[in-house]
Design a protein around this motif. Structure first.
Motif, PDB file in Angstrom:
ATOM      1  N   GLU A   1       0.977  -5.705   5.705  1.00 58.22           N
ATOM      2  CA  GLU A   1       0.092  -5.706   6.860  1.00 58.22           C
ATOM      3  C   GLU A   1       0.733  -6.429   8.047  1.00 58.22           C
ATOM      4  O   GLU A   1       0.657  -5.974   9.183  1.00 58.22           O
ATOM      5  N   THR A   2       1.401  -7.545   7.752  1.00 59.52           N
ATOM      6  CA  THR A   2       2.065  -8.307   8.813  1.00 59.52           C
ATOM      7  C   THR A   2       3.258  -7.548   9.382  1.00 59.52           C
ATOM      8  O   THR A   2       3.509  -7.567  10.581  1.00 59.52           O
ATOM      9  N   LEU A   3       4.013  -6.869   8.512  1.00 60.68           N
ATOM     10  CA  LEU A   3       5.269  -6.246   8.951  1.00 60.68           C
ATOM     11  C   LEU A   3       5.056  -4.915   9.672  1.00 60.68           C
ATOM     12  O   LEU A   3       5.909  -4.481  10.427  1.00 60.68           O
TER      13      LEU A   3
ATOM     14  N   ALA B   1       6.291  -1.036   3.309  1.00 67.05           N
ATOM     15  CA  ALA B   1       5.342  -0.401   2.384  1.00 67.05           C
ATOM     16  C   ALA B   1       5.472  -0.959   0.978  1.00 67.05           C
ATOM     17  O   ALA B   1       6.528  -1.493   0.602  1.00 67.05           O
ATOM     18  N   ILE B   2       4.383  -0.839   0.234  1.00 68.31           N
ATOM     19  CA  ILE B   2       4.452  -1.061  -1.215  1.00 68.31           C
ATOM     20  C   ILE B   2       4.866   0.284  -1.820  1.00 68.31           C
ATOM     21  O   ILE B   2       4.161   1.283  -1.654  1.00 68.31           O
TER      22      ILE B   2
ATOM     23  N   LEU C   1       6.453  -8.973  -5.555  1.00 71.18           N
ATOM     24  CA  LEU C   1       5.449 -10.009  -5.266  1.00 71.18           C
ATOM     25  C   LEU C   1       4.144  -9.674  -5.965  1.00 71.18           C
ATOM     26  O   LEU C   1       3.863  -8.498  -6.224  1.00 71.18           O
ATOM     27  N   PRO C   2       3.294 -10.668  -6.196  1.00 71.96           N
ATOM     28  CA  PRO C   2       1.942 -10.358  -6.666  1.00 71.96           C
ATOM     29  C   PRO C   2       1.271  -9.418  -5.648  1.00 71.96           C
ATOM     30  O   PRO C   2       1.476  -9.575  -4.440  1.00 71.96           O
TER      31      PRO C   2
ATOM     32  N   ALA D   1       1.739  -9.028  -1.556  1.00 77.35           N
ATOM     33  CA  ALA D   1       2.474  -7.849  -1.087  1.00 77.35           C
ATOM     34  C   ALA D   1       1.683  -7.129  -0.001  1.00 77.35           C
ATOM     35  O   ALA D   1       2.235  -6.741   1.034  1.00 77.35           O
ATOM     36  N   ARG D   2       0.377  -6.970  -0.232  1.00 76.08           N
ATOM     37  CA  ARG D   2      -0.455  -6.290   0.766  1.00 76.08           C
ATOM     38  C   ARG D   2      -0.484  -7.073   2.076  1.00 76.08           C
ATOM     39  O   ARG D   2      -0.375  -6.499   3.166  1.00 76.08           O
ATOM     40  N   ALA D   3      -0.588  -8.391   1.974  1.00 77.45           N
ATOM     41  CA  ALA D   3      -0.610  -9.219   3.193  1.00 77.45           C
ATOM     42  C   ALA D   3       0.722  -9.109   3.935  1.00 77.45           C
ATOM     43  O   ALA D   3       0.762  -9.048   5.177  1.00 77.45           O
TER      44      ALA D   3
END
Lengths: 344, 344
Positions: A301-303, A308-309, A291-292, A296-298
């Motif tokens: 954060e939700t999960l 992790a990235i 993902l962009p 990816a960060r969003a």
């Protein structure tokens, strides 16, 4: 030695991947090579039909030694639902084709179905029918049907340089659970809780269908559509990254220390062993998504903390694993593994 | 002797039908027990999704002795398309799950696919994907997806007293062809043309998808809808009539002398043998349909001389076969056959 005589060539000599490559000529190119096929057949609500098939064979894909009939059923259903999740599709139902030796206990078959239904019921997914035939070896062929928004069919071949690589959960747990089931004498090395966590990871994997609405809300907001590529990690995390990078014509860098690993596993084995199982163990049934970076960060954060990235898609081909001791190249795993599948 | 201990009961002891009955508890009752399942998932053109699954096992369902890889492929595809036709559905595509011993020649697998594609291409039906795994025995699991007008889902359980029973073509040819392939010394008893006709009936059965538009035009004219029940005769004509009568809570009378039999078969064996093969031989893949008599007559007129009205659905349960020598009762064939399936 490679046998070049096409008339006497055996499937063991070219392996699963070699055979699949030859069989691709018989299938429309646009619908194959992914976890499932998205079919140009739309529902009255505009959803695509998605279909995926798995065949499981006794003593190849499961064993009485480590897996009860109920667990075989759960895992078979979970693996197919995971393939649907990896395509961005919610389940409609599955069909079950069974090959059974005459001496199979009826109770084993009923428990197999109980296990499948336990998993399927969580997702309100029915068994749509099937077939039962005599066979010398227990064989379970499942086809899962799903439906997905055409805006969010997830393919493995559409990753782009700069994409962040997200894993939706921890890896290595399933392989660790298998090790514990194969070697009961190891049980004393773990606390009862840690033992349960790891064995459960192997016996009762959770298909990540819960990711789909989250992903849809993150990528389809404001009328614009954000591209997502992905697949599941059923054949191993390293394999998933390798498949996505190579079919997308890109490369990837994985940061070893970013890969989420269960505390229960890190408590038990040295970090290098935990990393090996996380990368190559397989059957964790998480999603691996490209993902962009902002999306990816969003998502992570939700999960929460077990997502992790873990790296980045690169323009340069090849998959590199960066860890404290240096950089490794990850080679194609599928060729080897396909060969393994056919080795007796 | 029947084993009543549920813990040690083997599938061979209850047979395919006995096992299917026990497994029905795991499936929604409204979608099972037919040639396929019609799913409450509609296309943007208002069509129902229909799905059907078949598993074929080497030395149980086919044999190198009588069947080339191409013919195995053709028959596997034809059997699944026939199941769709029997549900009133046109094909969308199929998935193929293969279990293969490592020693299987690659050429055999490619020829299997060539045979499947030859049959599928006639109906513009793609292979949507599948799975290839290692197994001790060649196993072919096919799931076919189809689409049908909700007005014309054909079920086996909706026949009504007074309905005429129509067969869409000749019976017994496939069994005769198998006999000739199993016993090559018999070849001299037939003309080359007759030999070809019968062997071809076995090796290259034609799924009767051509019936569907004809049936639709005959039963949906003037806005009114005429009920059709039916199934295919893959497990034998007698079995098809028995299944429809028993699941519909009715009986049936079959007139033996009305059953269409190929001239090539009548030229070869005595009438009693030809009738036996027509009733019990199986794998002719014709449709057996129950319709109001006037519609049945119109259908037979359209289809030509190898189709026929062979009997009537009756209020009294039980299936009777009326022929010149008297009346026979046809018993359930499936229980026995199911048992056969599991006998080694």
């Amino acid at each position: 030695m490679v046998n070049n005589n096409v008339d006497s060539l055996k499937v063991a000599e070219i392996g699963e991947q070699g055979l699949l490559q030859r069989l691709h000529q018989f299938c429309p190119s646009e619908i194959i090579g992914d976890d499932g096929a998205a079919i140009a057949w739309k529902s009255d609500r505009g959803e695509n039909l998605v279909v995926t098939t798995d065949v499981l064979v006794d003593r190849v894909h499961f064993s009485d030694r480590t897996t009860s009939a109920q667990d075989v059923g759960w895992r078979a259903a979970a693996a197919n639902l995971s393939d649907l999740a990896a395509m961005g599709a919610a389940p409609i139902g599955i069909t079950v084709g069974l090959g059974l030796p005459g001496q199979t206990p009826v109770r084993w078959v009923e428990e197999l179905y109980q296990g499948m239904v336990s998993c399927l019921n969580r997702y309100h997914t029915p068994i749509l029918g099937g077939d039962v035939v005599r066979s010398a070896v227990i064989t379970i062929a499942i086809t899962a049907l799903g439906q997905g928004s055409p805006k969010q069919v997830i393919r493995r071949s559409t990753a782009q340089p700069g994409d962040a690589i997200v894993v939706t959960g921890a890896h290595g747990g399933s392989r660790a659970g298998l090790e514990l089931l194969l070697n009961p004498e190891l049980k004393g090395q773990l606390t009862p809780e840690n033992y349960q966590v790891l064995v459960r990871s192997h016996q009762r994997p959770i298909p990540r269908l819960d990711i789909l609405p989250i992903l849809l809300s993150l990528t389809q907001s404001d009328g614009a559509s954000i591209r997502v590529s992905g697949m599941d990690s059923s054949d191993g995390l390293a394999d998933a990254v390798y498949q996505m990078a190579s079919t997308s014509g890109t490369g990837a860098i994985i940061q070893a220390d970013k890969i989420p690993i269960l505390p229960a596993l890190l408590d038990w084995v040295p970090p290098a062993k935990a990393l090996e199982w996380a990368l190559y163990g397989g059957e964790d049934f998480e999603l691996v998504l490209c993902l962009p970076p902002a999306t990816a960060r969003a998502l992570v954060e939700t999960l929460g903390p077990m997502s992790a990235i873990i790296g980045t898609i690169t323009k340069e081909t090849g998959v590199c694993l960066v860890h404290s001791a240096g950089v490794n190249h990850i080679e194609s795993l599928t060729g080897q593994k396909g060969f393994e599948h056919f080795k007796f």
